[in-house]
Design a protein around this motif. Structure first.
Motif, short mmCIF file in Angstrom:
data_model
loop_
_atom_site.label_atom_id
_atom_site.label_comp_id
_atom_site.label_asym_id
_atom_site.label_seq_id
_atom_site.Cartn_x
_atom_site.Cartn_y
_atom_site.Cartn_z
N UNK A 80 0.79 -1.23 0.00
CA UNK A 80 0.00 0.00 0.00
C UNK A 80 0.82 1.28 0.00
N UNK A 81 2.04 1.22 0.48
CA UNK A 81 2.83 2.44 0.64
C UNK A 81 2.44 3.26 1.85
N UNK A 82 1.63 2.70 2.75
CA UNK A 82 1.18 3.43 3.93
C UNK A 82 2.35 3.73 4.85
N UNK A 83 2.24 4.84 5.57
CA UNK A 83 3.23 5.20 6.58
C UNK A 83 3.03 4.33 7.82
N UNK A 84 4.13 3.86 8.40
CA UNK A 84 4.07 3.02 9.58
C UNK A 84 4.47 3.86 10.79
N UNK A 85 3.59 3.89 11.79
CA UNK A 85 3.87 4.66 13.00
C UNK A 85 3.71 3.75 14.21
N UNK A 86 4.52 4.02 15.25
CA UNK A 86 4.52 3.18 16.44
C UNK A 86 5.17 3.94 17.58
N UNK A 87 5.01 3.43 18.79
CA UNK A 87 5.65 4.03 19.95
C UNK A 87 7.16 4.00 19.82
N UNK A 88 7.79 5.09 20.24
CA UNK A 88 9.24 5.24 20.04
C UNK A 88 10.03 4.13 20.70
N UNK A 89 9.63 3.70 21.88
CA UNK A 89 10.42 2.70 22.59
C UNK A 89 10.25 1.29 22.02
N UNK A 90 9.21 1.06 21.25
CA UNK A 90 9.03 -0.23 20.58
C UNK A 90 9.57 -0.23 19.17
N UNK A 91 9.90 0.94 18.63
CA UNK A 91 10.36 1.01 17.24
C UNK A 91 11.57 0.13 16.96
N UNK A 92 12.57 0.04 17.86
CA UNK A 92 13.71 -0.84 17.57
C UNK A 92 13.33 -2.32 17.47
N UNK A 93 12.32 -2.75 18.23
CA UNK A 93 11.88 -4.15 18.15
C UNK A 93 11.15 -4.41 16.84
N UNK A 94 10.38 -3.43 16.39
CA UNK A 94 9.62 -3.56 15.14
C UNK A 94 10.55 -3.55 13.94
N UNK A 95 11.58 -2.70 13.99
CA UNK A 95 12.52 -2.60 12.87
C UNK A 95 13.60 -3.67 12.90
N UNK A 96 13.67 -4.43 14.00
CA UNK A 96 14.65 -5.50 14.10
C UNK A 96 16.02 -5.06 14.50
N UNK A 97 16.17 -3.85 15.03
CA UNK A 97 17.50 -3.37 15.42
C UNK A 97 17.82 -3.66 16.88
N UNK A 98 16.87 -4.20 17.63
CA UNK A 98 17.10 -4.57 19.03
C UNK A 98 16.20 -5.75 19.37
N UNK A 99 16.66 -6.64 20.26
CA UNK A 99 15.82 -7.78 20.64
C UNK A 99 14.66 -7.34 21.51
N UNK A 100 13.53 -7.99 21.32
CA UNK A 100 12.34 -7.66 22.07
C UNK A 100 12.43 -8.23 23.48
N UNK A 101 12.14 -7.43 24.51
CA UNK A 101 12.16 -7.97 25.88
C UNK A 101 11.04 -8.98 26.09
N UNK A 102 11.31 -9.95 26.93
CA UNK A 102 10.35 -11.03 27.15
C UNK A 102 9.43 -10.73 28.33
N UNK A 103 8.18 -11.16 28.27
CA UNK A 103 7.27 -10.97 29.40
C UNK A 103 7.74 -11.72 30.64
N UNK A 104 7.27 -11.25 31.78
CA UNK A 104 7.44 -11.96 33.04
C UNK A 104 6.08 -12.58 33.38
N UNK A 105 6.00 -13.90 33.31
CA UNK A 105 4.71 -14.58 33.40
C UNK A 105 4.31 -14.85 34.84
N UNK A 106 3.03 -14.64 35.15
CA UNK A 106 2.45 -15.21 36.36
C UNK A 106 2.13 -16.68 36.06
#
Length: 239
Positions: A80-106
């Motif tokens: 589509x060519x749509x612009x992609x927007x996201x929260x700044x602190x999650x942007x590295x995980x979305x772009x693949x430049x940083x590993x995504x932190x893992x949840x802490x499960x109950x």
């Protein structure tokens, strides 16, 4: 797949895992989240059912970086060519430049996670391809091109950069995975990297004046939504 109008300019496209929301703009459409990998054809079909073409998709908003939300972002941007927007602190995980932190499960979350993962393995779900974020969003920011003002809220806890979108004029809220529903109740979304932060974010959203809550998991809240949020007890969920 179920396609349901839940507000005058908002449609919910339901998948086996989660929902994608389509929003009508003055000159096209926006998406809030994109579903798991492989969801792009169904999303484009839903757009066509509303009278839109791929080029009419102007913006894709990711509430956070998890695979059931960003999984089809790369395919949809390419189509589509749509612009992609996201929260700044999650942007590295979305772009693949940083590993995504893992949840802490109950304990209950761990059981639920095992069930979800077993279902995903059976379906052969691939990993979400990384995709660059065009616009990084911060708390108190706004979105351009929508039919009414959109307030961006940073709601950390589920992920570090989770965001919610609040449309005060119409009372619509897109909470991301901070809020889910079970029946007619609002609950804290499971699988959080910081449960205490997630509960605080839930409480922040519950203090808003809202009429419609477009949750990614569960049924939307379309009646007395504000009262339902205020009656919730997120501190006791998933423990």
């Amino acid at each position: 797949m179920n396609f349901l109008q839940i507000a005058p300019a908002v449609w919910q496209l339901s998948f086996p895992v989660g929902h994608v929301h389509v929003v009508r703009l003055p000159d096209g459409y926006a998406l809030v989240d994109t579903g798991v990998p492989g969801s792009a054809p169904a999303v484009l079909d839903a757009l066509e059912r509303l009278g839109g073409r791929p080029r009419d998709l102007r913006q894709i908003v990711l509430t956070h970086s998890h695979v059931d939300h960003m999984g089809s972002a790369a395919d949809l941007v390419a189509a589509t060519g749509a612009a992609l927007v996201a929260g700044a602190l999650d942007a590295p995980f979305i772009s693949g430049t940083a590993p995504e932190p893992q949840p802490v499960f109950t304990g209950p979350e761990r059981v639920l996670r095992e069930q979800v993962m077993a279902g995903s393995a059976e379906a052969g779900m691939p990993a979400a391809p990384p995709v660059p974020v065009d616009v990084e969003l911060y708390d108190g920011g706004t979105l351009d091109g929508w039919a009414e003002p959109v307030r961006v809220l940073h709601v950390p806890g589920h992920t570090p950069g989770s965001i919610a979108l609040h449309l005060p004029a119409s009372g619509v809220l897109f909470p991301g995975d901070t809020i889910a529903t079970v029946g007619d109740r609002a609950v804290l979304g499971p699988f959080n990297v910081d449960r205490k932060e997630a509960v605080a974010s839930f409480r922040r959203l519950a203090a808003l004046e809202v009429e419609t809550v477009c949750v990614p998991h569960g049924q939307p809240l379309t009646r007395d939504a504000g009262a339902v949020l205020r009656a919730a007890a997120p501190e006791g969920d998933w423990v």
